[in-house]
Motif scaffolding. Structure first.
Motif, PDB file in Angstrom:
ATOM      1  N   ALA A 171       2.074 -28.494   8.761  1.00 12.92           N
ATOM      2  CA  ALA A 171       2.892 -27.611   9.581  1.00 12.92           C
ATOM      3  C   ALA A 171       3.268 -28.288  10.892  1.00 12.92           C
ATOM      4  N   LEU A 172       2.351 -29.058  11.473  1.00 15.56           N
ATOM      5  CA  LEU A 172       2.632 -29.670  12.775  1.00 15.56           C
ATOM      6  C   LEU A 172       3.180 -31.083  12.652  1.00 15.56           C
ATOM      7  N   GLY A 211      -1.431 -16.427   0.656  1.00 14.97           N
ATOM      8  CA  GLY A 211      -1.360 -17.554   1.585  1.00 14.97           C
ATOM      9  C   GLY A 211      -1.153 -18.864   0.835  1.00 14.97           C
ATOM     10  N   GLN A 212      -1.855 -19.008  -0.291  1.00 17.36           N
ATOM     11  CA  GLN A 212      -1.698 -20.220  -1.100  1.00 17.36           C
ATOM     12  C   GLN A 212      -0.273 -20.365  -1.591  1.00 17.36           C
ATOM     13  N   MET A 214       5.859 -23.977   1.173  1.00 20.80           N
ATOM     14  CA  MET A 214       6.041 -24.747   2.387  1.00 20.80           C
ATOM     15  C   MET A 214       5.767 -26.234   2.138  1.00 20.80           C
ATOM     16  N   ILE A 217      -3.176 -27.962   5.913  1.00 15.83           N
ATOM     17  CA  ILE A 217      -2.042 -27.112   6.276  1.00 15.83           C
ATOM     18  C   ILE A 217      -1.573 -27.428   7.690  1.00 15.83           C
ATOM     19  N   LEU A 218      -2.527 -27.541   8.608  1.00 17.75           N
ATOM     20  CA  LEU A 218      -2.159 -27.847   9.992  1.00 17.75           C
ATOM     21  C   LEU A 218      -1.423 -29.183  10.070  1.00 17.75           C
ATOM     22  N   MET A 225       6.207 -20.762  10.048  1.00 19.92           N
ATOM     23  CA  MET A 225       5.352 -21.761  10.677  1.00 19.92           C
ATOM     24  C   MET A 225       4.152 -21.111  11.365  1.00 19.92           C
ATOM     25  N   ILE A 280      11.173 -25.623   1.207  1.00 17.52           N
ATOM     26  CA  ILE A 280      11.828 -24.341   0.954  1.00 17.52           C
ATOM     27  C   ILE A 280      13.324 -24.503   0.676  1.00 17.52           C
ATOM     28  N   LEU A 304      -8.627 -27.271   3.368  1.00 16.39           N
ATOM     29  CA  LEU A 304      -7.271 -26.771   3.141  1.00 16.39           C
ATOM     30  C   LEU A 304      -6.603 -26.444   4.479  1.00 16.39           C
ATOM     31  N   GLY A 305      -7.373 -25.819   5.376  1.00 14.25           N
ATOM     32  CA  GLY A 305      -6.815 -25.465   6.681  1.00 14.25           C
ATOM     33  C   GLY A 305      -6.333 -26.681   7.444  1.00 14.25           C
ATOM     34  N   ILE A 306      -7.135 -27.735   7.413  1.00 15.84           N
ATOM     35  CA  ILE A 306      -6.746 -28.940   8.147  1.00 15.84           C
ATOM     36  C   ILE A 306      -5.499 -29.564   7.513  1.00 15.84           C
ATOM     37  N   TYR A 333      -2.864 -18.902   9.300  1.00 16.93           N
ATOM     38  CA  TYR A 333      -3.584 -18.923   8.021  1.00 16.93           C
ATOM     39  C   TYR A 333      -4.582 -20.079   7.996  1.00 16.93           C
ATOM     40  N   ALA A 334      -4.122 -21.250   8.468  1.00 12.89           N
ATOM     41  CA  ALA A 334      -4.995 -22.413   8.501  1.00 12.89           C
ATOM     42  C   ALA A 334      -6.182 -22.164   9.424  1.00 12.89           C
ATOM     43  N   ARG A 362       6.450 -30.893   9.293  1.00 12.05           N
ATOM     44  CA  ARG A 362       7.326 -29.772   9.665  1.00 12.05           C
ATOM     45  C   ARG A 362       8.286 -29.357   8.565  1.00 12.05           C
ATOM     46  N   ARG A 363       8.254 -30.019   7.437  1.00 13.00           N
ATOM     47  CA  ARG A 363       9.015 -29.517   6.288  1.00 13.00           C
ATOM     48  C   ARG A 363       8.315 -29.987   5.021  1.00 13.00           C
ATOM     49  N   ILE A 379       2.445 -19.130  -0.233  1.00  8.55           N
ATOM     50  CA  ILE A 379       3.290 -19.506   0.903  1.00  8.55           C
ATOM     51  C   ILE A 379       3.115 -20.982   1.212  1.00  8.55           C
ATOM     52  N   PHE A 380       1.864 -21.438   1.157  1.00  7.05           N
ATOM     53  CA  PHE A 380       1.614 -22.826   1.465  1.00  7.05           C
ATOM     54  C   PHE A 380       2.236 -23.740   0.406  1.00  7.05           C
ATOM     55  N   ILE A 417     -10.089 -22.232   8.421  1.00  8.27           N
ATOM     56  CA  ILE A 417     -10.986 -23.207   9.038  1.00  8.27           C
ATOM     57  C   ILE A 417     -12.184 -22.497   9.681  1.00  8.27           C
TER      58      ILE A 417
END
Lengths: 321, 300
Positions: free
Chosen positions: A297-298, A247-248, A254, A293-294, B105, A258, A289-291, B111-112, A301-302, A250-251, B116
């Motif tokens: 991603a949102l 996952g890391q 991202m 990533i969000l 995406m 890419i 990290l999750g926040i 994953y996030a 977007r690139r 991929i992140f 979390i």
């Protein structure tokens, strides 16, 4: 004037390597050298993944398997035999290549959703083998006892400075080789498959073969990254082959972008720096990290590099008008 | 490998009964999670990598509800309801923003969410394992069927899951909503053009998927321990189940979940170190010889 992309890339690589190698002569910082060693491993890992994700449009969520396999096979070869370090490293990469061929043979014909999680399942199978084969791998404790530091080409890898130089050289050479693959006609074929596989097939490209070759190349370079990781931690741990590691990667791909070759490198730089800062301040690393990533991603977007390049291109057309 | 032990087991009715029930438990829990996964994939073409998180949160919600109200029925219902709501929020707030973009995406967002909520669980319930224990109503002597020991809770769990499987299958086949869902799985834009609110439909699908996973978590809580990483292992197995059964097929999910469950039940006796390996091998065989899965439609 004829442009010489290969020459240009080599020049950039030489300059970058020279800068990295010169820094310790002026300023020694263990933290910075650590960072570069980890970055070398991560950069190979993420950039090889981007050959699949960015160039070919194959989202592999099991790339950590090859990273872990590279690390384990290298560390085990060094521990169990008297082979010299380069031979052990080459053996480890070869083994990863064979494994990537076998996994790829099952996976490359699948649609993109299936591909993502069948590669993930393969990785988890490998992970469960590591955990349960205690006598060989040390199970969930990881492979301990260290890696015998045999001197090679005058490098004594138990010294941090030498490991730093060695990792940087391997990583830059590896990235250069990957750049070459990506800029080659084969790289262009992969991008054509990504954009329109039907058209590529009509032009005579054997889709599964091109994808399999890309998968094997990517696996091999991830294995090389794993070798560096094994040298850094002086052993191998199951976490290297666990899913958050994939996952890391991929992140990182991202995060950096890419569409740009150096995107994953930039992503790995940011991610590792973020790692260091966050783990110093909180134990809830996943939450932060999750926040992040969000948000990426949102929001963006690139990746960062793709974003900058687009912004730069827009600025240029703006000025031209 | 201990094939002798497996032979002995298969020769005695008691052992067959015990292992079959434990296999059915695993299989039914897997089915509940995989059914939601396959439903969401079938209709929305989203691989919900965060589905294991629904299951985990369902387990924890049930754990707390039981501790507060000491009613297991309430705990199960609360877990299902909470996860239905969670599923809708997850779909509306996050996944809906990346429909139509590539799988990367969706993967990143899931994953996030996994990262979390693993940490949220650590903050709220602590990083240690929790054992919910058998609910008071089920603390009764076990049933004996042909000499095999079957705790009553196991029988109830299998019964509930079987009823849900039946209801889900009939609901999809017979009701208007079920027909709409099946139509949306084939061509969602066309369903929208015909005047059906697909936004609502997608939210409903996520709610059902979430409720099923939450229910599975609540039902699993008395027989398994709760821990922050528990979502991921069931996620992997549910994926395997959906691959074997065929993505988007509820019947396939049921058959595959039972196969995997029984493989686990009897595998622990015959080849304890290689049960995972057997399941992966089954998946690889299916992928090589029937890539669309046992019950899957071949997509063009």
């Amino acid at each position: 004037m004829k442009s010489r992309p290969a020459l240009r890339d080599t020049l950039i690589a030489v300059v970058a390597l020279a800068v990295i190698l010169v820094i310790p002569a002026f300023h020694r910082s263990p933290a910075f050298e650590d960072y570069i060693i980890r970055l070398s491993a991560m950069a190979l890992f993420a950039t090889s993944l981007n050959l699949l994700v960015g160039s070919t449009g194959m989202v592999s969520f099991g790339h950590g398997m090859f990273y872990g396999l590279g690390a384990y096979s290298f560390a085990l070869t060094m521990q169990l035999t008297d082979l010299s370090l380069p031979v052990a490293a080459i053996l480890a990469v070869l083994l990863t290549v064979v494994a990537a061929f076998l996994v790829g043979a099952v996976c490359v014909r699948l649609g993109s959703d299936y591909f993502a999680f069948v590669t993930l399942a393969m990785q988890m199978l490998f992970f469960s083998v590591i955990i349960s084969w205690q006598s060989l791998t040390g199970g969930d404790q990881g492979l301990r006892g260290g890696i015998p530091r045999r001197e090679i080409f005058g490098f004594d890898l138990s010294s941090q400075l030498h490991l730093y130089q060695f990792s940087a050289i391997v990583a830059v050479l590896g990235l250069l080789a990957l750049r070459h693959v990506s800029a080659s006609p084969f790289g262009a074929t992969l991008r054509m498959i990504r954009d329109n596989e039907t058209r590529a097939a009509f032009l005579g490209v054997v889709l599964w073969r091109a994808r399999l070759i890309a998968f094997v190349i990517a696996g091999g370079f991830a294995g090389l990254g794993g070798v560096l990781a094994a040298l850094f931690v002086s052993g191998a741990y199951p976490e290297l082959a666990d899913w958050p590691n994939s996952g890391q990667a991929i992140f990182a791909v991202m995060l950096g972008g890419i569409e740009s070759f150096l995107g994953p490198l930039v992503g790995a730089m940011i991610l590792l720096a973020l790692n260091d800062v966050v783990t110093r301040t909180t134990e809830y690393y996943g939450l932060v990290l999750g926040i992040v990533i969000l948000a990426f991603a949102l929001g963006l977007r690139r990746g960062v590099l793709d974003y900058l390049r687009r912004w730069w291109a827009q600025g240029r057309t703006g000025r031209a008008r | 490998m201990d094939l002798d032990a497996l032979g002995h087991c298969l020769a005695t009715a008691a052992c067959v009964v015990t292992q079959t029930t434990s296999g059915l438990i695993v299989g039914m829990l897997l089915f509940l999670v995989a059914a939601g996964l396959t439903l969401i994939f079938g209709v929305l073409k989203v691989v919900n990598f965060a589905h294991g998180t629904f299951y985990m949160l369902g387990g924890y919600v049930a754990f707390t509800t039981l501790a507060v109200t000491s009613s297991y029925t309430l705990a199960v219902l609360a877990a299902a309801a909470a996860m239905a709501l969670f599923g809708v929020l997850f779909e509306r707030l996050l996944i809906a923003r990346v429909y139509g973009s590539n799988v990367l995406m969706q993967l990143l967002i899931c994953y996030a969410v996994v990262l979390i909520f693993d940490d949220v669980v650590k903050i709220v319930w602590g990083p240690d394992f929790h054992a919910m224990g058998m609910p008071p109503a089920f603390q009764v002597p076990p049933l004996f069927i042909a000499g095999g020991v079957v705790p009553p809770f196991y029988a109830v769990l299998i019964g509930i899951a079987a009823v849900i499987a039946l209801a889900l299958g009939l609901g999809l086949a017979m009701t208007r909503l079920g027909k709409t869902v099946r139509a949306a799985a084939i061509n969602a834009p066309m369903v929208g053009v015909l005047g059906i609110n697909t936004t609502l439909l997608f939210a409903v699908v996520f709610a059902v998927g979430g409720a099923l996973a939450g229910l599975a978590g609540a039902l699993a809580a008395p027989v398994r321990s709760l821990s922050p990483g528990m979502g991921f292992s069931i996620l992997i197995e549910s994926f395997i189940v959906t691959v074997i059964g065929g993505m988007g097929s509820i019947a396939g999910a049921l058959v595959a979940a039972l196969v995997v469950g029984l493989l686990r039940g009897f595998g622990t006796i015959g080849f304890p170190n290689f049960t995972d390996g057997m399941i992966y091998a089954a998946m690889i065989l299916i992928l090589v010889f029937r890539p669309q899965g046992l019950f899957g439609r071949r997509t063009a």
